[in-house]
Scaffold this motif. Structure first.
Motif, PDB file in Angstrom:
ATOM      1  N   ASP A  69      52.578  46.015  40.890  1.00  0.00           N
ATOM      2  CA  ASP A  69      52.043  46.155  42.245  1.00  0.00           C
ATOM      3  C   ASP A  69      50.541  46.369  42.114  1.00  0.00           C
ATOM      4  O   ASP A  69      50.077  47.461  41.794  1.00  0.00           O
ATOM      5  CB  ASP A  69      52.704  47.344  42.948  1.00  0.00           C
ATOM      6  CG  ASP A  69      52.269  47.481  44.406  1.00  0.00           C
ATOM      7  OD1 ASP A  69      51.295  46.798  44.786  1.00  0.00           O
ATOM      8  OD2 ASP A  69      52.865  48.274  45.143  1.00  0.00           O
ATOM      9  N   GLN A  79      50.074  54.252  34.612  1.00  0.00           N
ATOM     10  CA  GLN A  79      50.463  55.654  34.753  1.00  0.00           C
ATOM     11  C   GLN A  79      50.601  56.305  33.368  1.00  0.00           C
ATOM     12  O   GLN A  79      51.688  56.617  32.896  1.00  0.00           O
ATOM     13  CB  GLN A  79      51.757  55.757  35.556  1.00  0.00           C
ATOM     14  CG  GLN A  79      51.624  55.136  36.956  1.00  0.00           C
ATOM     15  CD  GLN A  79      52.857  55.318  37.814  1.00  0.00           C
ATOM     16  OE1 GLN A  79      53.423  56.423  37.873  1.00  0.00           O
ATOM     17  NE2 GLN A  79      53.286  54.262  38.490  1.00  0.00           N
ATOM     18  N   ARG A 123      54.294  55.678  32.399  1.00  0.00           N
ATOM     19  CA  ARG A 123      55.367  55.774  33.391  1.00  0.00           C
ATOM     20  C   ARG A 123      55.436  54.469  34.176  1.00  0.00           C
ATOM     21  O   ARG A 123      54.413  53.920  34.578  1.00  0.00           O
ATOM     22  CB  ARG A 123      55.101  56.953  34.328  1.00  0.00           C
ATOM     23  CG  ARG A 123      56.143  57.132  35.436  1.00  0.00           C
ATOM     24  CD  ARG A 123      55.826  58.355  36.286  1.00  0.00           C
ATOM     25  NE  ARG A 123      56.815  58.561  37.334  1.00  0.00           N
ATOM     26  CZ  ARG A 123      56.715  58.087  38.569  1.00  0.00           C
ATOM     27  NH1 ARG A 123      55.644  57.376  38.920  1.00  0.00           N
ATOM     28  NH2 ARG A 123      57.656  58.320  39.472  1.00  0.00           N
ATOM     29  N   HIS A 124      56.648  53.981  34.403  1.00  0.00           N
ATOM     30  CA  HIS A 124      56.864  52.748  35.161  1.00  0.00           C
ATOM     31  C   HIS A 124      55.997  51.603  34.602  1.00  0.00           C
ATOM     32  O   HIS A 124      55.295  50.914  35.349  1.00  0.00           O
ATOM     33  CB  HIS A 124      56.570  52.953  36.654  1.00  0.00           C
ATOM     34  CG  HIS A 124      57.555  53.854  37.330  1.00  0.00           C
ATOM     35  ND1 HIS A 124      57.488  54.145  38.678  1.00  0.00           N
ATOM     36  CD2 HIS A 124      58.628  54.541  36.854  1.00  0.00           C
ATOM     37  CE1 HIS A 124      58.494  54.972  39.003  1.00  0.00           C
ATOM     38  NE2 HIS A 124      59.190  55.217  37.899  1.00  0.00           N
ATOM     39  N   GLY A 142      55.336  61.389  41.516  1.00  0.00           N
ATOM     40  CA  GLY A 142      56.015  61.392  40.226  1.00  0.00           C
ATOM     41  C   GLY A 142      55.035  61.336  39.071  1.00  0.00           C
ATOM     42  O   GLY A 142      55.225  61.994  38.049  1.00  0.00           O
ATOM     43  N   TYR A 143      53.969  60.542  39.226  1.00  0.00           N
ATOM     44  CA  TYR A 143      52.969  60.457  38.166  1.00  0.00           C
ATOM     45  C   TYR A 143      52.103  61.704  38.121  1.00  0.00           C
ATOM     46  O   TYR A 143      51.790  62.225  37.037  1.00  0.00           O
ATOM     47  CB  TYR A 143      52.096  59.216  38.363  1.00  0.00           C
ATOM     48  CG  TYR A 143      50.983  59.113  37.347  1.00  0.00           C
ATOM     49  CD1 TYR A 143      51.254  59.170  35.978  1.00  0.00           C
ATOM     50  CD2 TYR A 143      49.654  58.971  37.746  1.00  0.00           C
ATOM     51  CE1 TYR A 143      50.236  59.086  35.034  1.00  0.00           C
ATOM     52  CE2 TYR A 143      48.637  58.879  36.811  1.00  0.00           C
ATOM     53  CZ  TYR A 143      48.927  58.944  35.458  1.00  0.00           C
ATOM     54  OH  TYR A 143      47.923  58.871  34.533  1.00  0.00           O
ATOM     55  N   TYR A 171      58.709  47.214  35.017  1.00  0.00           N
ATOM     56  CA  TYR A 171      58.678  47.406  36.460  1.00  0.00           C
ATOM     57  C   TYR A 171      57.854  46.288  37.097  1.00  0.00           C
ATOM     58  O   TYR A 171      56.985  45.694  36.456  1.00  0.00           O
ATOM     59  CB  TYR A 171      58.071  48.767  36.805  1.00  0.00           C
ATOM     60  CG  TYR A 171      59.020  49.924  36.573  1.00  0.00           C
ATOM     61  CD1 TYR A 171      59.677  50.534  37.642  1.00  0.00           C
ATOM     62  CD2 TYR A 171      59.270  50.395  35.286  1.00  0.00           C
ATOM     63  CE1 TYR A 171      60.556  51.594  37.436  1.00  0.00           C
ATOM     64  CE2 TYR A 171      60.153  51.445  35.065  1.00  0.00           C
ATOM     65  CZ  TYR A 171      60.795  52.035  36.147  1.00  0.00           C
ATOM     66  OH  TYR A 171      61.669  53.070  35.930  1.00  0.00           O
ATOM     67  N   GLU A 207      48.260  58.481  44.043  1.00  0.00           N
ATOM     68  CA  GLU A 207      48.987  58.949  45.229  1.00  0.00           C
ATOM     69  C   GLU A 207      50.484  58.990  44.960  1.00  0.00           C
ATOM     70  O   GLU A 207      51.275  59.178  45.891  1.00  0.00           O
ATOM     71  CB  GLU A 207      48.685  58.031  46.425  1.00  0.00           C
ATOM     72  CG  GLU A 207      47.213  58.047  46.857  1.00  0.00           C
ATOM     73  CD  GLU A 207      46.917  57.068  47.975  1.00  0.00           C
ATOM     74  OE1 GLU A 207      47.838  56.283  48.347  1.00  0.00           O
ATOM     75  OE2 GLU A 207      45.784  57.067  48.492  1.00  0.00           O
ATOM     76  N   GLU A 208      50.875  58.804  43.686  1.00  0.00           N
ATOM     77  CA  GLU A 208      52.277  58.817  43.285  1.00  0.00           C
ATOM     78  C   GLU A 208      52.672  60.225  42.831  1.00  0.00           C
ATOM     79  O   GLU A 208      52.233  60.678  41.747  1.00  0.00           O
ATOM     80  CB  GLU A 208      52.509  57.830  42.141  1.00  0.00           C
ATOM     81  CG  GLU A 208      52.506  56.373  42.562  1.00  0.00           C
ATOM     82  CD  GLU A 208      53.785  56.028  43.301  1.00  0.00           C
ATOM     83  OE1 GLU A 208      54.886  56.076  42.698  1.00  0.00           O
ATOM     84  OE2 GLU A 208      53.695  55.726  44.509  1.00  0.00           O
ATOM     85  N   LEU A 229      48.945  49.184  44.297  1.00  0.00           N
ATOM     86  CA  LEU A 229      49.418  50.564  44.189  1.00  0.00           C
ATOM     87  C   LEU A 229      48.320  51.479  43.661  1.00  0.00           C
ATOM     88  O   LEU A 229      47.705  51.206  42.626  1.00  0.00           O
ATOM     89  CB  LEU A 229      50.628  50.632  43.253  1.00  0.00           C
ATOM     90  CG  LEU A 229      51.183  52.038  42.980  1.00  0.00           C
ATOM     91  CD1 LEU A 229      51.768  52.640  44.254  1.00  0.00           C
ATOM     92  CD2 LEU A 229      52.235  51.985  41.871  1.00  0.00           C
ATOM     93  N   ASN A 230      48.091  52.574  44.371  1.00  0.00           N
ATOM     94  CA  ASN A 230      47.188  53.628  43.895  1.00  0.00           C
ATOM     95  C   ASN A 230      48.044  54.701  43.227  1.00  0.00           C
ATOM     96  O   ASN A 230      48.696  55.498  43.906  1.00  0.00           O
ATOM     97  CB  ASN A 230      46.385  54.218  45.044  1.00  0.00           C
ATOM     98  CG  ASN A 230      45.404  55.288  44.576  1.00  0.00           C
ATOM     99  OD1 ASN A 230      45.369  55.645  43.392  1.00  0.00           O
ATOM    100  ND2 ASN A 230      44.613  55.807  45.495  1.00  0.00           N
ATOM    101  N   ILE A 231      48.058  54.721  41.915  1.00  0.00           N
ATOM    102  CA  ILE A 231      48.958  55.637  41.201  1.00  0.00           C
ATOM    103  C   ILE A 231      48.565  57.100  41.387  1.00  0.00           C
ATOM    104  O   ILE A 231      49.392  57.993  41.156  1.00  0.00           O
ATOM    105  CB  ILE A 231      49.011  55.303  39.697  1.00  0.00           C
ATOM    106  CG1 ILE A 231      47.639  55.509  39.035  1.00  0.00           C
ATOM    107  CG2 ILE A 231      49.497  53.873  39.484  1.00  0.00           C
ATOM    108  CD1 ILE A 231      47.671  55.355  37.522  1.00  0.00           C
TER     109      ILE A 231
END
Length: 227
Positions: free
Chosen positions: A72, A155, A185-186, A82-83, A69, A79-80, A75-77
């Motif tokens: 980024d 993640q 993940r990702h 999916g994670y 992937y 706040e994801e 990116l704050n994971i």
């Protein structure tokens, strides 16, 4: 010359002739063996090198087919969604005693300092904290390895720490050995380049207090995975 002397000389001559033929055959056989060795040894070495190269190419091909992937760095994971929906619990496993325990800040210390270090390592990986991650390794480790370069938040999920061995060494320090497994993940490849999306590759960790009062990581050994 009587008949008996004649027969003896004849037998002696035949024996000498037989010895010459035997020596000649031995020389021929020895020459053939040497010629075979000259050809066979490089051939065997060549075939071994081909097999090794083929295995390396298989492994390289498998790794080269991983599609990472896009990284980024902002990116704050945490706040994801999916994670956050993944199982992010760290599980401690001791197969000798049939123990599997979910770890948290309150109970991880009960399972020893090595478990605490590995849990902290996972937290540093998730946080994208390369400096904090590198602080968990001993001078023994850095004799053969460079510090981990910067990486993004990872993640990490499906995390398991399996205790393999704990022993007191003759040098007077304690050594701990663990299998560590998790998925990313990702995965964007900034930390692990050997695992694809949803894939887990077990690593073998050796920790000790040989260079510090604190337990640190001395080695990370990968298992041989061939596709």
């Amino acid at each position: 010359m009587n008949q008996e002397s004649h027969n003896f000389e004849e037998m002696s001559r035949q024996a000498r002739e037989a010895n010459r033929r035997l020596k000649k055959r031995m020389v021929i056989v020895l020459a053939c063996l040497m010629a075979f060795a000259v050809v066979a040894i490089p051939l065997i070495s060549y075939l071994d090198s081909l097999e090794k190269k083929e295995n390396e190419e298989k492994e390289t091909k498998k790794e080269s087919t991983i599609i990472f992937y896009e990284a980024d760095w902002d990116l704050n994971i945490m706040e994801e969604p999916g994670y956050l929906a993944m199982d992010r619990t760290v599980y401690y496993c001791d197969e000798q005693y049939g123990i599997t325990e979910a770890l948290d800040d309150k109970n991880r210390a009960e399972f020893g300092p090595a478990v605490a270090v590995l849990c902290e390592m996972i937290e540093r990986i998730i946080a994208g904290d390369a400096d904090g991650y590198n602080d968990l390794f001993s001078s023994n480790y850095y004799e053969n390895n460079d510090p981990e370069p910067p990486f993004t938040m990872q993640q990490v999920y499906d995390i398991k720490l399996t205790k393999v061995k704990e022993m007191q060494t003759s040098q007077g320090y304690t050594q701990y050995e663990f299998d560590v497994e998790y998925r990313i993940r990702h995965n964007n490849g900034t930390f692990r380049t050997d695992i694809d999306e949803g894939e887990s590759r077990k690593q073998y960790f050796v920790l000790s207090d040989s260079t510090s009062k604190k337990v640190l990581i001395d080695q990370i050994l990968g298992y041989n995975y061939q596709g």
